[in-house]
Design an enzyme around this catalytic site. Structure first.
Site, PDB file in Angstrom:
ATOM      1  N   SER A   1      -9.794   1.460   3.200  1.00 25.25           N
ATOM      2  CA  SER A   1      -9.008   2.291   2.306  1.00 25.25           C
ATOM      3  C   SER A   1      -7.940   1.522   1.528  1.00 25.25           C
ATOM      4  O   SER A   1      -7.374   2.061   0.597  1.00 25.25           O
ATOM      5  CB  SER A   1      -8.321   3.387   3.125  1.00 25.25           C
ATOM      6  OG  SER A   1      -7.409   2.793   4.045  1.00 25.25           O
TER       7      SER A   1
ATOM      8  N   SER B   1      -9.840  -1.052   7.337  1.00 27.34           N
ATOM      9  CA  SER B   1      -9.379  -0.871   5.955  1.00 27.34           C
ATOM     10  C   SER B   1      -8.708  -2.059   5.295  1.00 27.34           C
ATOM     11  O   SER B   1      -8.390  -1.991   4.115  1.00 27.34           O
ATOM     12  CB  SER B   1      -8.417   0.313   5.874  1.00 27.34           C
ATOM     13  OG  SER B   1      -9.149   1.490   5.822  1.00 27.34           O
TER      14      SER B   1
ATOM     15  N   LYS C   1       0.839  -1.201   0.000  1.00 29.84           N
ATOM     16  CA  LYS C   1       0.000   0.000   0.000  1.00 29.84           C
ATOM     17  C   LYS C   1       0.873   1.250   0.000  1.00 29.84           C
ATOM     18  O   LYS C   1       1.917   1.282   0.663  1.00 29.84           O
ATOM     19  CB  LYS C   1      -0.897  -0.029   1.244  1.00 29.84           C
ATOM     20  CG  LYS C   1      -1.973   1.043   1.306  1.00 29.84           C
ATOM     21  CD  LYS C   1      -2.866   0.841   2.533  1.00 29.84           C
ATOM     22  CE  LYS C   1      -3.963   1.886   2.639  1.00 29.84           C
ATOM     23  NZ  LYS C   1      -4.839   1.677   3.807  1.00 29.84           N
TER      24      LYS C   1
HETATM   25  N1  GLN Z   1     -13.087   3.480   6.741  1.00 33.79           N
HETATM   26  C1  GLN Z   1     -12.490   3.951   7.955  1.00 33.79           C
HETATM   27  C2  GLN Z   1     -12.142   5.409   7.812  1.00 33.79           C
HETATM   28  O1  GLN Z   1     -12.503   5.970   6.851  1.00 33.79           O
HETATM   29  C3  GLN Z   1     -11.297   3.113   8.296  1.00 33.79           C
HETATM   30  C4  GLN Z   1     -10.094   3.504   7.548  1.00 33.79           C
HETATM   31  C5  GLN Z   1      -8.911   2.674   7.885  1.00 33.79           C
HETATM   32  O2  GLN Z   1      -9.003   1.620   8.507  1.00 33.79           O
HETATM   33  N2  GLN Z   1      -7.760   3.168   7.480  1.00 33.79           N
HETATM   34  O3  GLN Z   1     -11.533   6.001   8.635  1.00 33.79           O
END
Ligand code: GLN
Length: 465
Positions: A131, A155, A56
């Site tokens: 994400s 995420s 990532k």
């Molecule tokens: N979807 C969550 C957010 O928008 C989690 C994001 C993540 O785990 N990086 O913060």
């Protein structure tokens, strides 16, 4: 096949599929081929020798960019490798490229990337989740067997569920965060995607463990996860918090997860009832704590130290303001504002301090549940992958995608998402298993048992071969 030809094939696949899926921000062909040639000749035995891995783009690599999916870091190249990357390389892996993501890991759909949305390979009109959507798609499309993502509130698990792959968020402190660009430091953890639990076990064994560069990495012994994978699961106690299977949960997802519970029973597990009474507050607590920490962590992007700087500013203050105005996208700005607000002197006690107290209760819920069971089973996400654009105008609806995942980050416990079926539209559904601190081996064991007995038996429309 030789390492060189395996990697060459992987790069060809990545390049070919990327036009449609946009899962890679950077494919490092020359770097990866050189590395493959080097490995071919080094004569060493290494646990991941020649294994292609995607990383990532918020995990630092000195041989490639680290943009965090943001204009503010566009083209930024770190001076060092994250510890997890360094350990992958030491184990003989080949990092083939950096994957697309929601800007600074803020999002649940990968539509917040400054470099375009990632598409779900099962249906390209749908999101892959976020994400870490790029890392999920790199595995789901068959380009790589495993990839690194990051987790702050779901995420890795949520996109794993949307893309039909396995995704693990380890215990907080299991993998060093050194070189993972900070979003919310008390929640962030590098996570792993794999086509199977075995892929994850191999990668986790290589990257986990204490690192002197991260004071929050724990000095807890790292087992050989692959060895524990295929243990008999008879007698394992799986807790089911039925109260969480209510409003907002899609019927097809509920059906698939109920069937999975029966399947586990047939595999010899014992199903017990548990309650996680404070779980209903997890999204509220998460969005206070995560935004508070983000507002502080993102203060460092000021146009001086890293990446992008706005031109033509008159004076320092204007340069800061214009750099941040032009460099950050809408969701990141929303989070910085929210976080600044909950930390401001008049509201600190009402929001931030309160959220910290509820966080402790959420953690206690898990500890109480683990008195009765070895792991807790829920859906990973309330729905299957939704349509691109469906939730972009409704941040609250988007935030609810993490209703089942965020509590594990708040409690610091590990969680895994495993495919458990397809919807009638042919979209993957994931089940989540959350365990005690440091119980990754148990989670991988439970996941492996499920995969072997109940494989998904279908492949995405866009995939290799
Ligand atoms: N979807 C969550 C957010 O928008 C989690 C994001 C993540 O785990 N990086 O913060």
């Amino acid at each position: 096949m030789s390492i060189l030809s395996t990697i060459e094939k992987c790069l060809d696949n990545a390049e070919q599929l990327n036009g449609e899926l946009n899962s890679f921000l950077k494919i490092e062909r020359n770097y990866a081929l050189n590395r493959a040639a080097e490995l071919e000749n080094n004569g060493e035995e290494q646990s991941l020798k020649g294994t292609a891995i995607a990383v990532k783009d918020n995990i630092c690599t000195k041989f490639s960019q680290t943009s965090c999916g943001s204009r503010i870091l566009g083209g930024y190249r770190p001076q060092y490798n994250a510890t997890a990357v360094e350990r992958l390389l030491k184990a003989g892996a080949v990092v083939v490229g950096k994957t697309n993501m929601d800007e600074f890991a803020m999002g649940s759909s990968n539509e917040n990337s400054a470099f375009g949305a990632v598409k779900n390979p099962w249906d390209v009109t749908r999101v892959p989740g976020g994400s870490s959507g790029g890392s999920a798609v790199a595995v789901a499309s068959g380009v790589v067997r495993a990839s690194l993502g990051s987790e702050t509130g779901g995420s890795v698990r949520q996109p794993a569920s949307f893309c039909g792959v396995v995704g693990l968020k380890p215990t907080y402190g299991r993998i060093s965060r050194f070189g993972l660009v900070a979003f919310a430091s008390s929640l962030d953890q590098i996570g792993i995607f794999g086509q199977t639990s075995k892929d994850i076990a191999d990668v986790l064994s290589a990257v986990a463990g204490r690192d002197k560069n991260d004071a929050t990495s724990a000095d807890v012994q790292v087992p050989n996860y692959a060895e524990e994978l295929s243990k008999d699961i008879t007698g394992k106690r799986i807790g089911v918090p039925r109260a969480l299977f209510g409003a907002g949960l899609d019927d097809e997802v509920r059906g698939a997860v109920e069937a999975a519970i029966d399947n586990y029973k047939n595999l010899g597990a014992e199903i017990v009832d548990v309650a996680l009474p404070h779980s209903k507050y997890s999204i509220a607590v998460y969005y206070i704590i995560a935004t508070a920490e983000a507002s502080s962590n993102l203060a460092r992007f000021d146009g001086v130290r890293y990446g992008f700087r706005a031109g033509d500013a008159h004076g320092l203050r204007e340069m800061y303001m214009r750099t941040r105005e032009e460099g950050f996208g809408a969701e990141v700005k929303r989070r910085i504002m929210l976080g600044t607000y909950v930390l401001s002197s008049g509201y600190y006690d009402a929001y931030y301090a309160k959220a910290q107290k509820v966080r402790t209760l959420l953690k206690q819920d898990f500890l109480d549940a683990f008195e009765r069971c070895d792991a807790v089973l829920t859906p990973t996400a309330p729905t299957v992958a939704f349509k691109i654009g469906e939730k972009t105008d409704d941040p609250l609806a988007m935030y609810l995608s993490d209703i089942y995942t965020a509590s594990a980050n708040l409690a610091g416990v590990p969680g895994i998402s495993v495919p458990c079926g397809l919807s009638k539209d042919g979209l993957p559904i994931g089940l989540q298993i959350v365990g005690r601190h440091w119980s990754e081996a148990t989670l991988l064991n439970l996941a492996n048992a499920y995969e072997n007995e109940f494989p998904l038996g279908a492949k995405p429309v866009f995939s290799v071969g």
